[in-house]
Design a protein around this motif. Structure first.
Motif, PDB file in Angstrom:
ATOM      1  N   LYS A 197       0.800  -1.709   0.074  1.00  0.00           N
ATOM      2  CA  LYS A 197      -0.042  -0.070  -0.306  1.00  0.00           C
ATOM      3  C   LYS A 197       0.985   0.981   0.031  1.00  0.00           C
ATOM      4  O   LYS A 197       1.029   2.506  -0.800  1.00  0.00           O
ATOM      5  CB  LYS A 197      -0.604  -0.164   1.599  1.00  0.00           C
ATOM      6  CG  LYS A 197      -2.113  -0.909   1.359  1.00  0.00           C
ATOM      7  CD  LYS A 197      -2.674  -0.602   2.746  1.00  0.00           C
ATOM      8  CE  LYS A 197      -3.662  -1.977   1.666  1.00  0.00           C
ATOM      9  NZ  LYS A 197      -4.917  -1.452   3.791  1.00  0.00           N
ATOM     10  N   ASN A 198       1.428   1.268   1.085  1.00  0.00           N
ATOM     11  CA  ASN A 198       2.755   2.645   0.578  1.00  0.00           C
ATOM     12  C   ASN A 198       3.425   2.858  -0.555  1.00  0.00           C
ATOM     13  O   ASN A 198       3.400   3.322  -1.178  1.00  0.00           O
ATOM     14  CB  ASN A 198       3.859   2.268   2.075  1.00  0.00           C
ATOM     15  CG  ASN A 198       3.650   2.139   3.072  1.00  0.00           C
ATOM     16  OD1 ASN A 198       2.241   2.757   3.078  1.00  0.00           O
ATOM     17  ND2 ASN A 198       3.800   1.521   4.087  1.00  0.00           N
ATOM     18  N   ARG A 199       3.946   1.572  -1.505  1.00  0.00           N
ATOM     19  CA  ARG A 199       4.799   1.374  -2.671  1.00  0.00           C
ATOM     20  C   ARG A 199       3.323   1.749  -3.479  1.00  0.00           C
ATOM     21  O   ARG A 199       3.828   3.105  -4.215  1.00  0.00           O
ATOM     22  CB  ARG A 199       4.665   0.345  -3.148  1.00  0.00           C
ATOM     23  CG  ARG A 199       5.883  -0.974  -2.688  1.00  0.00           C
ATOM     24  CD  ARG A 199       7.229   0.310  -2.598  1.00  0.00           C
ATOM     25  NE  ARG A 199       7.815   0.351  -4.048  1.00  0.00           N
ATOM     26  CZ  ARG A 199       8.759   0.492  -4.378  1.00  0.00           C
ATOM     27  NH1 ARG A 199       9.514   1.397  -4.370  1.00  0.00           N
ATOM     28  NH2 ARG A 199       9.078   0.939  -6.026  1.00  0.00           N
ATOM     29  N   GLU A 200       2.391   2.015  -3.190  1.00  0.00           N
ATOM     30  CA  GLU A 200       1.366   2.423  -4.305  1.00  0.00           C
ATOM     31  C   GLU A 200       0.727   3.799  -3.966  1.00  0.00           C
ATOM     32  O   GLU A 200       0.649   4.292  -5.152  1.00  0.00           O
ATOM     33  CB  GLU A 200      -0.220   1.736  -4.315  1.00  0.00           C
ATOM     34  CG  GLU A 200       0.054   0.296  -4.745  1.00  0.00           C
ATOM     35  CD  GLU A 200      -1.206  -0.833  -4.973  1.00  0.00           C
ATOM     36  OE1 GLU A 200      -1.859  -0.283  -4.062  1.00  0.00           O
ATOM     37  OE2 GLU A 200      -1.625  -1.604  -4.758  1.00  0.00           O
ATOM     38  N   GLU A 201       0.964   3.979  -2.328  1.00  0.00           N
ATOM     39  CA  GLU A 201       0.648   4.940  -2.561  1.00  0.00           C
ATOM     40  C   GLU A 201       1.482   6.155  -2.683  1.00  0.00           C
ATOM     41  O   GLU A 201       1.851   7.819  -3.100  1.00  0.00           O
ATOM     42  CB  GLU A 201       0.718   5.413  -0.932  1.00  0.00           C
ATOM     43  CG  GLU A 201       0.177   6.732  -0.543  1.00  0.00           C
ATOM     44  CD  GLU A 201      -1.297   7.241  -0.440  1.00  0.00           C
ATOM     45  OE1 GLU A 201      -1.690   8.293  -1.189  1.00  0.00           O
ATOM     46  OE2 GLU A 201      -2.088   6.507  -1.270  1.00  0.00           O
ATOM     47  N   LEU A 202       2.558   5.890  -3.213  1.00  0.00           N
ATOM     48  CA  LEU A 202       3.966   6.625  -2.934  1.00  0.00           C
ATOM     49  C   LEU A 202       4.246   6.558  -4.791  1.00  0.00           C
ATOM     50  O   LEU A 202       4.215   8.146  -5.198  1.00  0.00           O
ATOM     51  CB  LEU A 202       4.982   5.728  -2.831  1.00  0.00           C
ATOM     52  CG  LEU A 202       6.443   6.939  -3.404  1.00  0.00           C
ATOM     53  CD1 LEU A 202       7.233   7.795  -2.825  1.00  0.00           C
ATOM     54  CD2 LEU A 202       8.335   5.635  -3.178  1.00  0.00           C
ATOM     55  N   LEU A 203       3.843   5.650  -5.658  1.00  0.00           N
ATOM     56  CA  LEU A 203       3.625   5.823  -6.892  1.00  0.00           C
ATOM     57  C   LEU A 203       3.237   6.747  -7.462  1.00  0.00           C
ATOM     58  O   LEU A 203       2.538   7.845  -8.170  1.00  0.00           O
ATOM     59  CB  LEU A 203       3.113   4.840  -7.896  1.00  0.00           C
ATOM     60  CG  LEU A 203       4.498   3.424  -7.562  1.00  0.00           C
ATOM     61  CD1 LEU A 203       3.493   1.862  -8.194  1.00  0.00           C
ATOM     62  CD2 LEU A 203       5.390   3.826  -8.054  1.00  0.00           C
ATOM     63  N   ARG A 204       1.032   7.081  -6.220  1.00  0.00           N
ATOM     64  CA  ARG A 204      -0.046   7.794  -7.320  1.00  0.00           C
ATOM     65  C   ARG A 204       1.008   8.942  -6.214  1.00  0.00           C
ATOM     66  O   ARG A 204       0.300   9.943  -7.245  1.00  0.00           O
ATOM     67  CB  ARG A 204      -1.091   7.838  -6.049  1.00  0.00           C
ATOM     68  CG  ARG A 204      -2.195   7.837  -6.153  1.00  0.00           C
ATOM     69  CD  ARG A 204      -3.410   8.151  -5.235  1.00  0.00           C
ATOM     70  NE  ARG A 204      -3.102   6.442  -4.882  1.00  0.00           N
ATOM     71  CZ  ARG A 204      -4.571   6.445  -6.068  1.00  0.00           C
ATOM     72  NH1 ARG A 204      -4.948   7.314  -6.733  1.00  0.00           N
ATOM     73  NH2 ARG A 204      -5.382   5.122  -5.928  1.00  0.00           N
TER      74      ARG A 204
END
Length: 436
Positions: free
Chosen positions: A37-44
């Protein structure tokens, strides 16, 4: 105890129930999901930053172009005012010269008239001819002056109309530049939107998307209850070198002429687009739209739908940037996908063991429940028996107490107490005592 074989090193080891639970906990660790989720949030966040930077650069360029056009208009206006001032100055100078010339001629005429009256120098006829000539010259000068005034007025009107036309052209240019903020792409004028997207993708296909496909969606799929099948416009798919697909996007293109009587909205097409995405098993859905050209909500960048998951609405100029953003995000998460696939493959080896363990837990739980119920019933019966024995114990203790009291009373009984209130018995006991 069950044997489990490690799929990587081949080591066989035995685990009990607690060990198996520990393995499951490692596989399903929440930290992994949190990291994902953190990676997805970072990408977002990175996508939002890229979008913001692109928007700021475009707005800066647009403002620069508008400023240049406005400066050019100011320069043209200043030039026009300067020319008008010069022309007016020339006309005023010419008028002053004409007035001076007329005044001089009138003075000369007056002198001639005076000379004629006084009979000086020349004959009266010559004076009259000269007077008429001067009057004709004055008339000619006045006619010339009127002609110059008319020419000036005509020149000024022509110049004003020319400047007005130039200002209108500049206003139209500014309006066109401002309208560029809504339409954002002059390349699509006279060009079909689908063909535009097709050409834009083919320009970078060989260099950036060698393992990708971007093809027309020609297969209409019908669900239960639908009168006819539906389909999208294009489907983008890309796979890794090992053939694993890591991104898929359903595209729908919507264009509309400015003269169209019935205007559509982007929201009118989102539900069908979401259904088509699900039918074709695509991860994302994108509406490339030229609808609602005056709506700044869609003109400011990439818009994410709040009604449908993984759906975006964009203008055509964001077609390639959005594909790049989604692709980069998918590439970053590809390692996680591969790890999940490996975990899934590992889980295949222990699926039956897990099912057997669950069945054992279920059966054990049922047997434990039955044994527990019987144990509780036995304990309740024992409690009842203990309660009954306690009552008997209390009764026996009560009887013992009464016997002790009776014994005490018997021990305390004497002849004196028995004859205290009985004279007859006292006499009998005394008589017996005397005889003895």
């Amino acid at each position: 105890m069950e044997e489990i074989k490690c799929p990587k090193c081949g080591t066989v080891f035995k685990v009990d129930e607690s060990g198996f639970a520990a393995i499951l906990k490692q596989i399903r660790d929440k930290e992994f999901e949190k990291e994902l989720k953190n990676r997805e949030e970072l990408l977002r966040t990175e996508a939002e930053q890229s979008k913001t930077i692109a928007k700021m650069e475009f707005e800066k360029d647009l403002q620069k172009r508008i400023s240049e056009k406005e400066n050019e208009i100011i320069r043209i206006k200043a030039e026009s005012e300067r020319k008008n001032a010069e022309l007016k100055a020339k006309i005023e100078s010419f008028e002053n010269e004409k007035k001076l010339a007329v005044a001089a001629k009138e003075l000369e005429i007056n002198d001639l008239k005076n000379e004629i009256k006084n009979g000086k120098n020349l004959a009266e006829a010559e004076r009259l001819n000269a007077l008429q000539a001067k009057e004709q010259e004055i008339s000619d000068l006045k006619g010339t002056l009127e002609l110059v005034k008319k020419e000036h007025a005509l020149s000024e009107r022509v110049m004003q109309e020319k400047h007005k036309a130039q200002l209108e052209m500049k206003d139209e240019e500014i309006a066109r530049i401002k309208d560029f903020k809504a339409k954002r792409s002059t390349k699509m004028i006279g060009e079909d939107l689908e063909q535009f997207c097709w050409n834009e993708f083919n320009k970078v296909r060989a260099a950036a998307y060698r393992n990708a496909t971007f093809e027309k969606d020609n297969e209409a799929v019908r669900e239960d209850g639908e009168a006819k099948g539906t389909k999208g416009d294009f489907i983008f798919r890309e796979s890794s070198d090992d053939g694993t697909e890591f991104i898929s996007v359903m595209f729908e293109m919507k264009n509309e002429s400015d003269t169209t009587a019935t205007k559509h909205k982007n929201e009118d097409f989102l539900d069908t687009l979401d259904k088509n995405r699900r039918k074709k098993n695509c991860e994302y859905a994108v509406l490339v739209s030229m609808l609602e050209q005056d709506n700044d909500f869609y003109n400011d960048g990439i818009v994410e739908s709040y009604r449908y998951p993984k759906m975006y609405i964009i203008r055509p100029q964001f077609f390639l940037p959005l594909i790049s953003l989604l692709r980069n995000a998918a590439l970053d998460s590809q390692s996680y996908r591969r790890q999940l696939a490996e975990v899934k493959n590992q889980n295949i080896d222990i699926t039956n063991f897990e099912n057997d363990l669950n069945q054992f837990k279920t059966a054990f739980s049922r047997n434990y429940e039955l044994a527990s119920n019987k144990f509780k019933a036995a304990v309740e019966e024992i409690d009842k028996t203990i309660t009954h024995l306690q009552k008997i114990k209390d009764n026996l203790l009560g009887s013992e107490n009464n016997l002790r009291l009776a014994n005490n009373k018997a021990e305390e009984l004497t002849v004196r107490k028995l004859t205290k209130n009985n004279p007859t018995m006292a006499a009998k006991f005394k008589e017996t005592s005397d005889n003895g």
